[in-house]
Design a protein around this motif. Structure first.
Motif, PDB file in Angstrom:
ATOM      1  N   ASP A   1       0.830  -1.288  -0.118  1.00 58.68           N
ATOM      2  CA  ASP A   1      -0.070   0.045  -0.132  1.00 58.68           C
ATOM      3  C   ASP A   1       0.861   1.447   0.061  1.00 58.68           C
ATOM      4  OD1 ASP A   1      -2.433   1.306  -0.018  1.00 58.68           O
ATOM      5  OD2 ASP A   1      -2.671   1.650   2.212  1.00 58.68           O
ATOM      6  N   TYR A   2       1.733   1.111  -0.927  1.00 61.18           N
ATOM      7  CA  TYR A   2       2.632   2.386  -1.018  1.00 61.18           C
ATOM      8  C   TYR A   2       2.185   3.312  -2.376  1.00 61.18           C
ATOM      9  CZ  TYR A   2       6.982   5.297  -1.179  1.00 61.18           C
ATOM     10  OH  TYR A   2       7.925   6.342  -1.251  1.00 61.18           O
ATOM     11  N   ARG A   3       1.716   4.488  -1.942  1.00 60.20           N
ATOM     12  CA  ARG A   3       1.200   4.927  -3.250  1.00 60.20           C
ATOM     13  C   ARG A   3       2.115   6.178  -3.846  1.00 60.20           C
ATOM     14  NH1 ARG A   3      -5.004   4.956  -1.255  1.00 60.20           N
ATOM     15  NH2 ARG A   3      -5.245   3.048  -0.253  1.00 60.20           N
ATOM     16  N   ASP A   4       3.043   6.593  -3.222  1.00 64.19           N
ATOM     17  CA  ASP A   4       3.881   7.523  -3.804  1.00 64.19           C
ATOM     18  C   ASP A   4       4.869   7.187  -4.989  1.00 64.19           C
ATOM     19  OD1 ASP A   4       2.750   9.483  -2.189  1.00 64.19           O
ATOM     20  OD2 ASP A   4       4.307   9.061  -0.519  1.00 64.19           O
ATOM     21  N   ALA A   5       5.436   7.927  -5.730  1.00 66.45           N
ATOM     22  CA  ALA A   5       6.290   7.393  -6.649  1.00 66.45           C
ATOM     23  C   ALA A   5       7.558   7.049  -6.222  1.00 66.45           C
ATOM     24  CB  ALA A   5       6.479   8.608  -7.769  1.00 66.45           C
ATOM     25  N   PRO A   6       8.212   6.025  -6.000  1.00 65.16           N
ATOM     26  CA  PRO A   6       9.416   5.640  -5.536  1.00 65.16           C
ATOM     27  C   PRO A   6      10.629   6.322  -6.055  1.00 65.16           C
ATOM     28  CG  PRO A   6       8.661   3.777  -6.590  1.00 65.16           C
ATOM     29  CD  PRO A   6       7.649   4.751  -6.885  1.00 65.16           C
ATOM     30  N   ALA A   7      11.635   6.533  -5.314  1.00 63.86           N
ATOM     31  CA  ALA A   7      12.930   7.201  -5.750  1.00 63.86           C
ATOM     32  C   ALA A   7      13.932   6.486  -4.759  1.00 63.86           C
ATOM     33  CB  ALA A   7      12.915   8.776  -5.813  1.00 63.86           C
ATOM     34  N   PRO A   8      15.152   6.471  -5.551  1.00 59.97           N
ATOM     35  CA  PRO A   8      16.422   5.849  -4.367  1.00 59.97           C
ATOM     36  C   PRO A   8      16.836   6.753  -3.594  1.00 59.97           C
ATOM     37  CG  PRO A   8      16.935   6.259  -6.721  1.00 59.97           C
ATOM     38  CD  PRO A   8      15.589   6.422  -6.759  1.00 59.97           C
ATOM     39  N   ASP A   9      16.115   7.406  -2.757  1.00 56.30           N
ATOM     40  CA  ASP A   9      16.436   8.285  -1.641  1.00 56.30           C
ATOM     41  C   ASP A   9      16.385   7.687  -0.136  1.00 56.30           C
ATOM     42  OD1 ASP A   9      13.940   8.749  -1.340  1.00 56.30           O
ATOM     43  OD2 ASP A   9      13.836  10.464  -2.511  1.00 56.30           O
ATOM     44  N   LEU A  10      16.766   8.293   0.654  1.00 58.00           N
ATOM     45  CA  LEU A  10      16.637   8.057   2.132  1.00 58.00           C
ATOM     46  C   LEU A  10      15.035   8.018   2.463  1.00 58.00           C
ATOM     47  CD1 LEU A  10      17.656   7.048   4.612  1.00 58.00           C
ATOM     48  CD2 LEU A  10      18.470   9.231   5.278  1.00 58.00           C
ATOM     49  N   PRO A  11      14.305   9.175   2.206  1.00 58.86           N
ATOM     50  CA  PRO A  11      12.877   9.112   2.727  1.00 58.86           C
ATOM     51  C   PRO A  11      12.131   7.896   2.189  1.00 58.86           C
ATOM     52  CG  PRO A  11      13.537  11.452   2.076  1.00 58.86           C
ATOM     53  CD  PRO A  11      14.817  10.490   1.722  1.00 58.86           C
ATOM     54  N   THR A  12      12.366   7.637   0.918  1.00 57.85           N
ATOM     55  CA  THR A  12      11.758   6.625   0.420  1.00 57.85           C
ATOM     56  C   THR A  12      12.084   5.209   1.040  1.00 57.85           C
ATOM     57  OG1 THR A  12      11.493   7.670  -1.845  1.00 57.85           O
ATOM     58  CG2 THR A  12      11.345   5.369  -1.913  1.00 57.85           C
ATOM     59  N   LEU A  13      13.390   5.110   1.192  1.00 57.04           N
ATOM     60  CA  LEU A  13      13.941   3.855   1.835  1.00 57.04           C
ATOM     61  C   LEU A  13      13.079   3.561   3.176  1.00 57.04           C
ATOM     62  CD1 LEU A  13      15.876   1.346   1.966  1.00 57.04           C
ATOM     63  CD2 LEU A  13      17.583   2.943   2.981  1.00 57.04           C
TER      64      LEU A  13
END
Length: 271
Positions: free
Chosen positions: A15-27
């Motif tokens: 249930d992850y709805r944001d666009a993922p990017a290889p950064d720390l907040p996303t991790l």
């Protein structure tokens, strides 16, 4: 082993709805979402069923069949998702010391991940059951690092690292490890041991855990526990196997396999 994961299916499962990017907040956000959505469980080894670690088997079980798994399944799936997003990920292996003396010599039976983000190294681990990290720690020794639940820290001496959590005011060691990346076959061997060895906890006991933003849920055999930061654990002993199955479904969000066979195995558990 291929890392060609169905990333859309993975993100939907957690249930992850944001666009993922290889950064720390996303991790960090992915680790929290994964731990809440995909529970730790050992139903297959408990019932004498094989545990497969190939990515297609992990996707089928954890993404499409509504199941969970233990450390190798959880962290191999998470690693594949992270690589698909663009992270550099190395798998590590650890000796578990949770509820063991600090000098205990235990087998290498736990998997965790080292992730590179913007030139820094971070550790993450979505597969440690009742003390799931559900976040990421900078690879820096001796510093308490906040998570949404307990603080965690790393200790290092002579190239050996220890992962610790602060539980009700005490720093307790979860496991010890080094930073040598491991090959897939190392996890296959360790997985075979923990899922088939007659004295393995995963063969002898029912173990389930789920880490939510404000609490930890654990089930060992018939003892169901809810732990919230700063509060006394809430424990209750479940009755028959039907009640255990209801808790697995309702509290842990599991879609149970072969319910009749599972209940027969649950009927002979301790407690």
């Amino acid at each position: 082993m291929s890392d060609a994961i169905d990333l859309a299916a993975y993100l939907q499962r957690i249930d992850y709805r944001d666009a993922p990017a290889p950064d720390l907040p996303t991790l960090r956000a992915l680790a929290v979402a994964h731990a809440a959505a995909i529970p730790f469980e050992n139903l297959d080894p408990l019932c004498g069923m094989p545990v497969r670690l190939e990515l297609d088997a992990l996707e089928r079980k954890l993404l499409h069949e509504g199941r969970g798994g233990y450390c190798f399944e959880q962290n191999l799936l998470f690693a594949a998702a992270l690589r698909a997003i663009g992270y550099t990920v190395h798998g590590l292996i650890a000796r578990v010391l949770w509820n063991q003396p600090e000098d205990a010599v235990t087998a290498q039976t736990h998997m965790l991940l080292q992730v590179e983000v913007d030139g820094d190294s971070w550790l993450t681990d979505v597969g440690f059951g009742s003390m799931n990290l559900a976040g990421a720690l900078r690879l820096e020794p001796g510093v308490a690092q906040a998570t949404e639940l307990e603080p965690f820290r790393l200790l290092e001496r002579g190239g050996e690292w220890r992962m610790q959590a602060c539980v009700r005011g005490d720093w307790l060691t979860l496991y010890r490890f080094d930073l040598q990346p491991r090959a897939f076959i190392d996890y296959v061997v360790a997985n075979h041991y923990v899922s088939t060895y007659p004295e393995s906890n995963f063969v002898q006991h029912l173990i389930a855990a789920r880490t939510l933003r404000d609490r930890r849920l654990t089930l060992r055999d018939r003892e169901f526990t809810v732990r919230r930061p700063g509060a006394e654990p809430e424990r209750r002993t479940l009755g028959d196997s039907a009640e255990v199955c209801r808790v697995l479904e309702q509290e842990f969000g599991l879609r149970l396999p072969d319910r009749a066979a599972l209940q027969r195995r649950l009927d002979v558990l301790p407690g």
